[in-house]
Design a protein around this motif. Structure first.
Motif, PDB file in Angstrom:
ATOM      1  N   ALA C 401      53.803  34.050  60.947  1.00 39.45           N
ATOM      2  CA  ALA C 401      53.328  33.297  59.781  1.00 39.45           C
ATOM      3  C   ALA C 401      52.883  34.245  58.669  1.00 39.45           C
ATOM      4  O   ALA C 401      53.203  34.055  57.498  1.00 39.45           O
ATOM      5  CB  ALA C 401      52.176  32.383  60.196  1.00 39.45           C
ATOM      6  N   LEU C 402      52.150  35.275  59.067  1.00 39.17           N
ATOM      7  CA  LEU C 402      51.650  36.193  58.056  1.00 39.17           C
ATOM      8  C   LEU C 402      52.761  37.083  57.522  1.00 39.17           C
ATOM      9  O   LEU C 402      52.796  37.428  56.357  1.00 39.17           O
ATOM     10  CB  LEU C 402      50.535  37.061  58.646  1.00 39.17           C
ATOM     11  N   HIS C 403      53.685  37.419  58.423  1.00 43.44           N
ATOM     12  CA  HIS C 403      54.740  38.365  58.062  1.00 43.44           C
ATOM     13  C   HIS C 403      55.806  37.693  57.203  1.00 43.44           C
ATOM     14  O   HIS C 403      56.173  38.174  56.144  1.00 43.44           O
ATOM     15  CB  HIS C 403      55.337  38.894  59.365  1.00 43.44           C
ATOM     16  N   ASP C 404      56.337  36.552  57.691  1.00 42.30           N
ATOM     17  CA  ASP C 404      57.416  35.881  56.975  1.00 42.30           C
ATOM     18  C   ASP C 404      56.907  34.812  56.043  1.00 42.30           C
ATOM     19  O   ASP C 404      57.594  34.451  55.094  1.00 42.30           O
ATOM     20  CB  ASP C 404      58.384  35.193  57.967  1.00 42.30           C
ATOM     21  N   GLY C 405      55.769  34.244  56.351  1.00 41.98           N
ATOM     22  CA  GLY C 405      55.264  33.144  55.539  1.00 41.98           C
ATOM     23  C   GLY C 405      56.084  31.882  55.706  1.00 41.98           C
ATOM     24  O   GLY C 405      56.009  30.982  54.883  1.00 41.98           O
ATOM     25  N   SER C 406      56.883  31.788  56.766  1.00 41.22           N
ATOM     26  CA  SER C 406      57.741  30.608  56.907  1.00 41.22           C
ATOM     27  C   SER C 406      56.904  29.400  57.301  1.00 41.22           C
ATOM     28  O   SER C 406      55.920  29.504  58.017  1.00 41.22           O
ATOM     29  CB  SER C 406      58.802  30.869  57.964  1.00 41.22           C
ATOM     30  N   TRP C 407      57.312  28.231  56.812  1.00 38.97           N
ATOM     31  CA  TRP C 407      56.547  27.020  57.096  1.00 38.97           C
ATOM     32  C   TRP C 407      56.601  26.671  58.579  1.00 38.97           C
ATOM     33  O   TRP C 407      55.664  26.072  59.112  1.00 38.97           O
ATOM     34  CB  TRP C 407      57.062  25.855  56.250  1.00 38.97           C
ATOM     35  N   GLN C 408      57.692  27.070  59.260  1.00 34.02           N
ATOM     36  CA  GLN C 408      57.764  26.766  60.687  1.00 34.02           C
ATOM     37  C   GLN C 408      56.631  27.475  61.418  1.00 34.02           C
ATOM     38  O   GLN C 408      55.958  26.894  62.265  1.00 34.02           O
ATOM     39  CB  GLN C 408      59.102  27.236  61.297  1.00 34.02           C
ATOM     40  N   ALA C 409      56.433  28.763  61.066  1.00 35.73           N
ATOM     41  CA  ALA C 409      55.398  29.510  61.766  1.00 35.73           C
ATOM     42  C   ALA C 409      54.019  28.919  61.500  1.00 35.73           C
ATOM     43  O   ALA C 409      53.196  28.801  62.409  1.00 35.73           O
ATOM     44  CB  ALA C 409      55.450  30.975  61.353  1.00 35.73           C
ATOM     45  N   TRP C 410      53.754  28.536  60.236  1.00 33.43           N
ATOM     46  CA  TRP C 410      52.443  27.946  59.936  1.00 33.43           C
ATOM     47  C   TRP C 410      52.251  26.625  60.674  1.00 33.43           C
ATOM     48  O   TRP C 410      51.170  26.337  61.200  1.00 33.43           O
ATOM     49  CB  TRP C 410      52.296  27.726  58.421  1.00 33.43           C
ATOM     50  N   MET C 411      53.330  25.835  60.695  1.00 32.17           N
ATOM     51  CA  MET C 411      53.238  24.559  61.412  1.00 32.17           C
ATOM     52  C   MET C 411      52.914  24.811  62.878  1.00 32.17           C
ATOM     53  O   MET C 411      52.066  24.140  63.473  1.00 32.17           O
ATOM     54  CB  MET C 411      54.587  23.831  61.272  1.00 32.17           C
ATOM     55  N   LEU C 412      53.609  25.809  63.458  1.00 35.93           N
ATOM     56  CA  LEU C 412      53.372  26.095  64.866  1.00 35.93           C
ATOM     57  C   LEU C 412      51.971  26.619  65.099  1.00 35.93           C
ATOM     58  O   LEU C 412      51.337  26.297  66.110  1.00 35.93           O
ATOM     59  CB  LEU C 412      54.408  27.111  65.372  1.00 35.93           C
ATOM     60  N   LEU C 413      51.482  27.418  64.163  1.00 37.78           N
ATOM     61  CA  LEU C 413      50.142  27.969  64.336  1.00 37.78           C
ATOM     62  C   LEU C 413      49.108  26.849  64.327  1.00 37.78           C
ATOM     63  O   LEU C 413      48.219  26.782  65.186  1.00 37.78           O
ATOM     64  CB  LEU C 413      49.850  28.982  63.233  1.00 37.78           C
ATOM     65  N   THR C 414      49.246  25.958  63.344  1.00 39.44           N
ATOM     66  CA  THR C 414      48.308  24.830  63.270  1.00 39.44           C
ATOM     67  C   THR C 414      48.361  24.010  64.534  1.00 39.44           C
ATOM     68  O   THR C 414      47.339  23.708  65.172  1.00 39.44           O
ATOM     69  CB  THR C 414      48.682  23.911  62.094  1.00 39.44           C
ATOM     70  N   SER C 415      49.581  23.645  64.888  1.00 41.04           N
ATOM     71  CA  SER C 415      49.764  22.821  66.078  1.00 41.04           C
ATOM     72  C   SER C 415      49.219  23.527  67.312  1.00 41.04           C
ATOM     73  O   SER C 415      48.551  22.923  68.152  1.00 41.04           O
ATOM     74  CB  SER C 415      51.253  22.511  66.236  1.00 41.04           C
ATOM     75  N   GLY C 416      49.478  24.840  67.362  1.00 39.21           N
ATOM     76  CA  GLY C 416      49.028  25.601  68.521  1.00 39.21           C
ATOM     77  C   GLY C 416      47.512  25.607  68.642  1.00 39.21           C
ATOM     78  O   GLY C 416      46.957  25.404  69.732  1.00 39.21           O
ATOM     79  N   LEU C 417      46.860  25.821  67.532  1.00 41.93           N
ATOM     80  CA  LEU C 417      45.397  25.874  67.583  1.00 41.93           C
ATOM     81  C   LEU C 417      44.815  24.508  67.947  1.00 41.93           C
ATOM     82  O   LEU C 417      43.892  24.409  68.763  1.00 41.93           O
ATOM     83  CB  LEU C 417      44.842  26.364  66.253  1.00 41.93           C
ATOM     84  N   LEU C 418      45.377  23.462  67.363  1.00 43.19           N
ATOM     85  CA  LEU C 418      44.913  22.116  67.720  1.00 43.19           C
ATOM     86  C   LEU C 418      45.118  21.858  69.203  1.00 43.19           C
ATOM     87  O   LEU C 418      44.267  21.280  69.881  1.00 43.19           O
ATOM     88  CB  LEU C 418      45.670  21.063  66.901  1.00 43.19           C
ATOM     89  N   THR C 419      46.266  22.314  69.696  1.00 44.82           N
ATOM     90  CA  THR C 419      46.569  22.078  71.103  1.00 44.82           C
ATOM     91  C   THR C 419      45.589  22.836  71.991  1.00 44.82           C
ATOM     92  O   THR C 419      45.228  22.349  73.066  1.00 44.82           O
ATOM     93  CB  THR C 419      48.010  22.497  71.423  1.00 44.82           C
TER      94      THR C 419
END
Lengths: 124, 507, 610
Positions: C401-419
Motif C-alpha cells: 500500500a505504501l509502496h505502490d499506493g494501489s487501491w487494492q492494497a489499501w482495501m486489503l489493509l483496511t479489511s485486514g485490520l478490521l478482520t
C-alpha cells in the motif's frame, strides 16, 4: 371392301364388351361381355389376315385358338357362376365383397392400437 | 494372420447355431454354459488379435474376398487402433453377460437357450460392424443386431409390463431401421459418385469424385443413420424406454456396445469418406451434441427409475462423444474414442448394478429400492458409489479423460470451423458435467445413504449383498475403469496413431 | 528418492487397509502407512527446502492428438514445504483417528479414504503437469465428499457432502477451462513451462488474465472463498479429524498453493490480481463476521478457516509471496490444532454446540492449554506462530500500500485490520463460552486417550516454535519473489494492541452477566449473520430451484413433445394405410376398371412421350 369397316365393327363390339364387363351387375352378362370382347378380337384378326394376305394365315390360325380358349373359359366361368349361385343365391357382382380389406381388418388393427398405446408403467 | 478376423466374427455365430441345434431336453440348462464357453473363446481370439495388432501402424489383420462381385461388394475386414479397443470391449462385455446369465435370467420368460443364442448373434453383428471395411458389409452387420435385440427386449424384458416392453422394442427397431435405410442411401450415393464401397480406398481418396453438394447429401443421410444409433438429440427418444424395459444383459450390451456402433460409424465413415459434408455439418452436430449433454443430464435429475436414469446419462455421455467427433481434430477424436470405451465400461457396470438391484426388489424405482444401501449391502453400495463417481467424470477414473479431451478439442476445433460455436458447446459441456455430478451424488444420497426404513429391513431378501459371481462379473469393469483412469496412455497410445492416419489421409 | 513414493505409499496403504476389512488394528495400520508417507516426505522434501531450483521427475507421457500430457513430478522449495505440511498433518490425524474412532464400525473405509486423500494431496503439490494436478485435486474432492458423508445416517452429513462436492466441482470446471487456455497459450501442459513462459513474457496479458480468472474459479471453489464459500461450514458434520485435515490444513489450502505455484502467471495479469484482492477482502471480513454469530464450535472454526484463507490470498494478491506461504504453513498447524482440540471436546461432551458447554477448563485441562495456544495463534499473540505470520501478511499488504499506493492494497489493509478485530472477538467468545463459566449442562463422558493427546501436543509445540521461520525466509520464498522482510515491529505492536483491546471488550461483555453470549450485543444483526446473510437461500432461488424446474421441464418435453412425434409417425403411417385400403373394395369390376384406366393412361403417356 376397305379394312376400315371390319375394324370399326370390331371396335364397337369391343366397346360394348367392355361396357358389359365393367358395368353390368349380373355375372352372366359380364361373361357375355367377355365373349363379345373375344369375338371382337377374332374379327380384328381375320380382317387383318385378309388385308395383309399372310401366306401362313397366322391371323386365322390364331382366331381358331381364341375360339377354342373362349369356349373353355366360358365353360369354367359359367361353372363358377353356378357355384356362386348355389352358395349365395344370387349372382350380383356388386354384392360379392368377401375379398374386401375393410371391417374385419379394421377391427383387428384398432384392437392392436389400443393394446400398444396402453400406459406401460408410470416412469415419466 | 488374415484368417483371424473371419474366425472372430464367425465364432459367436457358430455358437448360436450350435445352440439352435442342441436337443431340446437339456438345452436350457446347457445354454448359458455354452454361451460362456463360446464368448470366452471369442474373447480369447480377440485378445490374440489385439496382441498381434496392438500399436502397429495402419490396418492390421486384413482379409479380403469377393462376395458379390457383380454389385462390387467384397468381404473386407481389418482392425486398427480405432476398432481394436471396441472389439475387445465387445467380447469382454458379452463374456461378462454370459457369466451373469449363469445364475438364471428371471422367472422363466422364454427359454435360456434362445436368449444366449440371440446374444451370440448380437455379438457377431457388433464385432462384424467393427471389423468391416466394406460399406455394404458394414451395413449388413449393422442390421444383423437389430432383430435379435428386438427379441431380447420384447420377450425377456421387464416381466411386469409386456405391452411396454414390446412397444419399447418396436420403437427401437423402427427408428434404427429408418436411420439405417437413410444410411444405405448415403452409401449408395457414395458408391455412385466415388465408385467404390471400399472404406480404406474411400478414406484415402477423401471425397474424390463427389462434389460438395453430393458429399453434403451423403453426409446428411449417413449422419442421420448413425445419429439415431448414437443417439443424438432429438433422435434419442428410443433409448430410455429400450434401456428401462430391457433385461440386464440386454441393457448392458445395448449401452455398452450397440451405442458405440453409431459413434464408430461416425469416426470410420462419416469423417474420412465425406469430409466436405462432415465439415459443413460439424457445427450442427456439435450444437446438437451439446444440447444432448445438457438435456440428458437435466432429464436424469428428475428420474425416479434407476435404469431410466442411467439411460439418460448415456444420452449425456454420448453427447460428449459426438461433440468430440464434431471437432474434427485429433484431440477431439481421441477424446471421443476414449469416452466411448470408458462409457462402455462404466455404464455397463451401472446397468449390471441396476439390474442386480431390480432383481432384488422387483423394480428399479428408487422408492422401491429404499435407502441406506450402505447398511444393507455394503459391497454393492460401495461399487455403486464408485461407478457413480466414475460416470460423473472424476479425474483418476476412466470417464474423465474422454470428456476432458473432448472439451479440449472443442476449445480448439479444426481450421475452418466456427470457433465461437464450439466454445459455446464446450461451456455447455462443462455445465452438463456439473449437472451430471449433481444427479449422481443425488442417486448415491438417495439410495446408498440414509437410514434404511423399517420396511426396507423387513423386506430384505436373503441374498441382499452382492454374491461372489456378481462380484466376479463386476470387478473386471471396476478394475479397467481405475486402470484406464490412472493410465489412459494405454488406450491413447493405440488410438492416437490411427486417428492421425484417419485425419491425415483425407486431406 | 523419487517423489513418486510419497504419492504411492499412502495409496498402497489404502489398498492394504481395504483388504484388511474391519479388524481392530486397521487404524494402526493406517497410521503406520501415514508414518511411512511422512518419512518418505522427509527424505524427499528436506533436501529441497529453500532450494532455488527444482528437480523434475518424468514418469511417463501419453499423446492426446495435440500436446502430450506428461506424468511429471517436480520438487522445489514450495513443494517441499507443502509436502511436509501435508504428510505431517496427515500422520497426526491418522494417529488421532485411532483414538477418535475407536469402537466405530466403518474404520476401514475411513482410514483408506484418508490415505487416498493424503496421496492425492501429495500429488497436487508435487505435480508438474496440469492434468496430474487436476487428478489429485479432484480425487481430494471425492475423498472429502465420502468423508464428510462418513456419518451418512445424519441428514446434515448427507447434505453437506453433496453441497461440498457440487460447489467445488462447479469451480473445477472453470479450472479445467483455465488449463485449456494456459496449455494453448504456452504450447504444453507443464506447470513449470507455464511459469517459465510467463516469466519470459511470452504470455499476453489477455491470455494470462483469461487463464488465471478461470483458474481462480477452481481456487475459489476449493478454498471456499466468496462466492463459493457456503460449503465449508456445512462440511462440519464430518468427523472432526477430517475437518482438521481436509477442511483446515490441506485441501482448502490447495487453492492457495495453486495461486502460489502460478505466481509468475499471476504477475503477468494485474486484472486477476485485482479480482483475487477483492475476493479476499470481502471474504475475510464476511467470514469473520459470520463466525461471531455461530453457536456451533466447529462452524466457528470453519468460518475462521475461510477468513484466514482470505488472508493468504490477500498476501498473494499484492505480491507478498513469502507472507502468503508462511501464513499457509502456520495456519495449517494452528487450525489443525484447534480442530483436533475441538475433536477432543466433541469426543468428551458428545456434541458441537457451544450452548451447553462451559467451564471445561477443569475437566479437560490439556485441551484447554492446547486450544488456548491455538486461539492465541489464531488471534495473533506472541509467541505463537500466528503472530508472526499474520504480521507478515499485514506487513506485506501495508508495504504494497505504501509502496505502490494501489487501491487494492489499501482495501486489503483496511479489511485486514478490521478482520483482526473481529477475529479476536470471535476467538475470545468461543474460548470463553467453551472453557469458562459454569457448566451449562454438557456432561464430560470421558477424557481422551493418548492417541488423541499426542498429536495435539505436537501441534501445540509447532505452533509455539514455528515463529522461528521468520529467521529463515528462504524456506518459504526460495526465489525471493517478495521484497521486504517478514517482520514489521510497529505494525505488529499496533495489531497486538488492537487484539488486546478487543479481547478486553469481549471479556467485559461476557463478564457483565455471567455466561451470557457476548454476541447478543449485536441484536438483530446477529440473526442475519447467523443466517449467513441468506446466501444459501439466494443460491437455492437462483440456481438449485431453476435447475430442478428445468429438469422436470425436460422430462415433460420428452414425454409430451418428442414422443408424440414418434407416435405420430406411426399413427400417420397407419392412417395412410387406412386410406389406401379403401381401394380394396372387394368388387372385381372396380379392380378391372382401374386396370383399364391405368393401361389407357400409360399408353397415352407413352405415345405422347415418344
Amino acid at each position: 371392301m376397305s379394312l376400315l369397316y371390319p375394324l370399326v365393327v370390331a371396335a364397337l363390339l369391343f366397346a360394348i364388351g367392355v361396357y358389359g364387363v365393367l358395368a353390368r351387375r349380373n355375372a352372366v352378362l359380364v361373361l357375355m361381355g367377355v365373349e363379345l370382347m373375344l369375338n371382337a378380337v377374332n374379327l380384328n384378326l381375320v380382317a387383318f389376315d385378309a388385308y395383309l394376305r399372310d401366306v401362313v394365315h397366322s391371323g386365322q390360325v390364331l382366331t381358331l385358338f381364341v375360339i377354342a380358349i373362349a369356349a373353355a373359359e366360358i365353360g369354367l366361368g359359367l361353372a363358377i357362376v353356378l357355384m356362386v349361385f348355389r352358395s349365395h343365391r344370387h349372382i350380383d357382382v356388386d354384392r360379392m365383397r368377401e375379398l374386401s380389406d375393410t371391417d374385419a381388418a379394421d377391427a383387428a388393427m384398432a384392437r392392436d392400437a389400443r393394446v400398444g398405446a396402453a400406459p406401460g408403467g408410470g416412469e415419466r | 494372420m488374415g484368417w483371424l478376423l473371419p474366425v472372430l466374427v464367425a465364432t459367436p455365430a457358430a455358437g448360436a447355431l450350435l445352440l439352435a441345434l442342441w436337443p431340446r431336453a437339456d438345452a436350457d440348462r446347457v445354454g448359458p454354459l455354452v454361451g460362456v464357453v463360446v464368448s470366452a473363446a471369442a474373447a480369447l481370439v480377440s485378445v490374440v488379435a489385439a496382441v498381434v495388432a496392438w500399436g502397429r501402424e495402419g490396418m492390421r489383420l486384413e482379409s479380403e474376398a469377393a462376395w458379390i462381385p457383380s454389385l462390387d461388394v467384397w468381404w473386407r475386414a481389418g482392425v486398427d487402433g480405432i476398432s481394436l479397443p471396441l472389439v475387445l470391449l465387445t467380447t469382454l462385455l458379452t463374456l461378462l453377460c454370459m457369466v451373469a446369465l449363469l445364475r438364471g435370467e428371471g422367472p422363466g420368460l422364454g427359454s435360456e437357450r434362445s436368449l444366449v443364442a440371440l446374444l451370440l448373434l448380437l455379438e457377431t453383428g457388433v464385432i462384424g460392424t467393427f471389423v468391416a471395411l466394406d460399406l455394404v458389409l458394414f451395413f449388413v452387420f449393422f442390421e444383423i443386431v437389430l432383430v435379435p435385440m428386438w427379441f431380447v427386449i420384447a420377450i425377456w424384458g421387464d416381466p411386469k409390463d409386456p405391452a411396454g416392453r414390446r412397444r419399447a422394442a418396436t420403437t427401437f427397431l423402427l427408428l434404427t431401421v429408418i436411420g439405417s435405410a437413410l444410411m444405405l442411401v448415403g452409401f449408395l450415393l457414395v458408391h455412385t459418385y466415388a465408385g467404390s464401397f471400399d472404406m480404406l480406398e474411400l478414406a484415402a481418396n477423401g471425397g474424390l469424385g463427389m462434389s460438395t453438394q453430393v458429399q453434403l447429401l451423403a453426409a446428411v443421410a449417413i449422419g442421420l443413420g448413425f445419429a439415431v444409433k448414437a443417439p443424438m438429440w432429438p433422435l434419442h427418444i428410443w433409448l430410455p424406454d429400450a434401456h428401462a424395459k430391457a433385461p440386464t444383459v440386454g441393457s448392458v450390451l445395448l449401452a455398452g456396445v450397440l451405442l458405440k456402433m453409431g459413434t464408430y460409424g461416425f469416426v470410420r465413415i462419416w469423417v474420412p469418406i465425406v469430409p466436405e459434408g462432415a465439415r459443413a455439418l460439424a457445427p450442427y452436430l456439435a450444437c446438437l451434441a451439446a444440447v444432448g449433454i445438457v438435456y440428458g443430464s437435466l432429464a436424469c435429475l428428475a428420474q425416479t427409475d434407476l435404469k431410466r436414469l442411467v439411460a439418460y446419462s448415456s444420452v449425456g455421455h454420448m453427447g460428449f462423444v459426438l461433440l468430440g467427433i464434431a471437432t474434427l481434430t485429433p484431440v477431439g477424436l481421441n477424446g471421443a474414442l476414449v469416452a466411448n470405451i470408458a462409457h462402455g465400461l462404466i455404464t455397463g457396470l451401472l446397468f449390471f448394478l441396476a439390474g442386480a438391484l431390480k432383481d432384488r426388489h422387483g423394480s428399479a424405482e428408487l422408492a422401491t429400492i429404499g435407502r441406506g444401501l450402505y447398511a444393507r449391502s455394503p459391497r454393492l453400495a460401495a461399487i455403486l458409489a464408485v461407478a457413480a463417481i466414475a460416470s460423473l467424470g472424476l479425474p483418476g477414473l476412466a470417464g474423465f479423460w474422454g470428456e476432458m479431451l473432448t472439451l479440449l478439442g472443442a476449445f480448439d476445433p479444426a481450421a475452418g470451423l466456427p470457433r465461437g460455436v464450439f466454445l459455446a458447446c464446450m461451456v455447455a459441456g462443462g455445465v452438463g458435467a456439473v449437472v451430471t455430478a449433481a444427479y449422481f451424488v443425488h442417486v448415491v444420497r438417495r439410495v446408498c445413504q440414509g437410514e434404511p426404513s423399517e420396511l426396507d429391513l423387513a423386506e430384505e431378501r436373503p441374498q441382499a449383498e452382492a454374491s461372489t459371481r456378481e462380484l466376479a462379473t463386476w470387478s473386471p469393469l471396476v478394475g479397467l475403469t481405475v486402470l484406464l483412469g490412472l493410465a489412459p496412455g494405454l488406450l491413447l497410445a493405440v488410438t492416437d496413431p490411427a486417428v492421425q492416419v484417419l485425419l491425415g489421409a483425407g486431406s | 528418492m523419487s517423489p513418486a513414493w510419497v504419492v504411492a505409499l499412502p495409496a498402497l496403504g489404502a489398498v492394504v487397509v481395504l483388504a484388511m476389512g474391519s479388524r481392530a488394528t486397521v487404524g494402526w495400520v493406517g497410521a503406520g502407512f501415514g508414518l511411512l508417507a511422512w518419512l518418505s516426505g522427509l527424505v524427499v522434501a528436506v533436501p529441497a527446502l529453500g532450494d532455488t531450483g527444482s528437480q523434475r521427475y518424468l514418469l511417463g507421457s501419453f499423446p492426446t492428438g495435440a500436446m502430450s500430457i506428461e506424468v511429471a513430478l517436480a520438487v522445489d522449495g514450495l513443494a517441499a514445504v507443502m509436502v511436509l505440511l501435508a504428510t505431517t498433518v496427515a500422520l497426526l490425524v491418522l494417529l488421532y483417528s485411532v483414538g477418535y474412532l475407536s469402537g466405530e464400525r466403518r474404520r476401514a473405509s475411513y482410514t483408506a479414504l484418508v490415505l487416498v486423500f493424503t496421496s492425492a494431496m501429495s500429488l497436487v503439490v508435487l505435480a508438474d503437469d496440469f492434468f496430474v494436478l487436476l487428478v489429485g485435486w479432484e480425487v481430494m474432492g471425492a475423498c472429502s465428499y465420502f468423508l464428510i458423508g462418513h456419518y451418512w445416517e445424519r441428514v446434515e452429513a448427507r447434505a453437506g457432502a453433496v453441497k461440498a462436492f457440487l460447489l467445488t466441482r462447479l469451480g473445477d470446471i472453470g479450472l479445467l477451462f483455465g488449463i485449456f487456455v494456459l496449455g494453448a497459450a504456452v504450447g504444453s501442459f507443464s506447470i513449470s513451462g507455464a511459469n517459465e513462459a510467463a516469466a519470459a513474457g511470452q504470455l499476453s496479458t489477455s491470455q494470462a488474465t483469461a487463464a488465471m480468472l478461470l483458474v481462480l474459479c477452481g481456487v475459489v471453489g476449493k478454498s471456499a472463498q466468496f462466492p463459493l464459500h457456503t460449503w465449508l461450514p456445512d462440511a462440519m458434520p464430518g468427523p472432526t479429524p477430517i475437518s482438521a485435515l481436509i477442511h483446515a490444513a490441506t485441501m482448502v489450502a490447495a487453492g492457495v498453493y495453486l495461486v502460489a505455484r502460478l505466481d509468475d502467471v499471476m504477475a503477468a495479469s494485474p486484472a486477476a490480481r485485482t479480482v483475487l484482492a477483492v475476493i479476499a477482502a470481502v471474504t475475510m471480513l464476511l467470514a469473520a463476521l459470520f463466525a461471531v454469530a455461530q453457536d456451533d464450535l466447529k462452524r466457528v472454526l470453519a468460518w475462521s478457516t475461510v477468513s484466514q484463507l482470505a488472508y493468504m490470498f490477500a498476501a498473494l494478491a499484492v505480491g507478498a509471496y513469502a507472507a502468503g506461504v508462511f501464513h499457509l504453513l502456520s495456519h495449517g498447524a494452528f487450525k489443525a490444532l484447534l480442530f483436533l482440540g475441538a475433536g477432543a471436546i466433541v469426543h468428551a461432551v458428545g456434541g458441537t454446540s457451544m450452548g451447553p458447554m462451559g467451564g471445561l477448563r477443569r475437566r479437560l485441562p490439556l485441551t484447554f492449554v492446547t486450544m488456548t495456544i491455538g486461539f492465541a495463534a489464531l488471534v495473533g499473540l506472541v509467541p505463537a506462530v500466528g503472530f508472526f505470520s499474520k504480521d507478515a501478511v499485514l506487513g506485506g499488504v501495508m508495504d504494497a500500500a505504501l509502496h505502490d499506493g494501489s487501491w487494492q492494497a489499501w482495501m486489503l489493509l483496511t479489511s485486514g485490520l478490521l478482520t483482526v478485530v473481529v477475529t479476536a472477538a470471535y476467538s475470545t467468545r468461543a474460548w470463553l463460552l467453551v472453557f469458562f463459566g459454569r457448566s451449562r449442562g454438557a456432561e464430560v463422558l470421558e477424557t481422551e486417550p493418548w492417541t488423541m493427546r499426542a498429536p495435539v501436543v505436537v501441534l501445540a509445540g509447532l505452533s509455539l516454535v514455528g515463529g522461528a521461520l521468520v529467521l529463515t525466509p528462504e524456506v518459504v520464498d526460495p526465489l525471493g519473489r517478495s521484497e521486504g522482510s517478514l517482520v514489521h515491529p510497529t505494525l505488529a505492536a499496533a495489531s497486538t494492541l488492537l487484539v488486546l483491546l478487543t479481547v478486553l471488550v469481549t471479556y467485559s461483555e461476557w463478564w457483565r452477566v455471567e455466561g451470557v453470549d457476548p454476541a447478543a450485543r449485536f441484536g438483530p444483526v446477529r440473526r442475519r449473520l447467523f443466517a449467513e446473510l441468506g446466501v444459501d437461500r439466494l443460491y437455492q432461488i437462483t440456481v438449485t430451484g431453476p435447475t430442478w424446474s428445468l429438469a422436470h421441464l425436460v422430462v415433460a418435453t420428452d414425454r409430451d413433445i418428442v414422443e408424440p412425434y414418434v407416435r405420430g409417425a406411426s399413427a400417420s403411417a397407419q392412417g395412410l394405410g387406412l386410406a389406401l385400403r379403401q381401394l380394396q373394395r372387394g368388387n372385381v369390376q372396380v379392380y378391372v376398371t382401374a386396370v383399364v384406366v391405368g393401361a389407357l393412361a400409360l399408353g397415352l403417356t407413352a405415345g405422347w412421350l415418344s
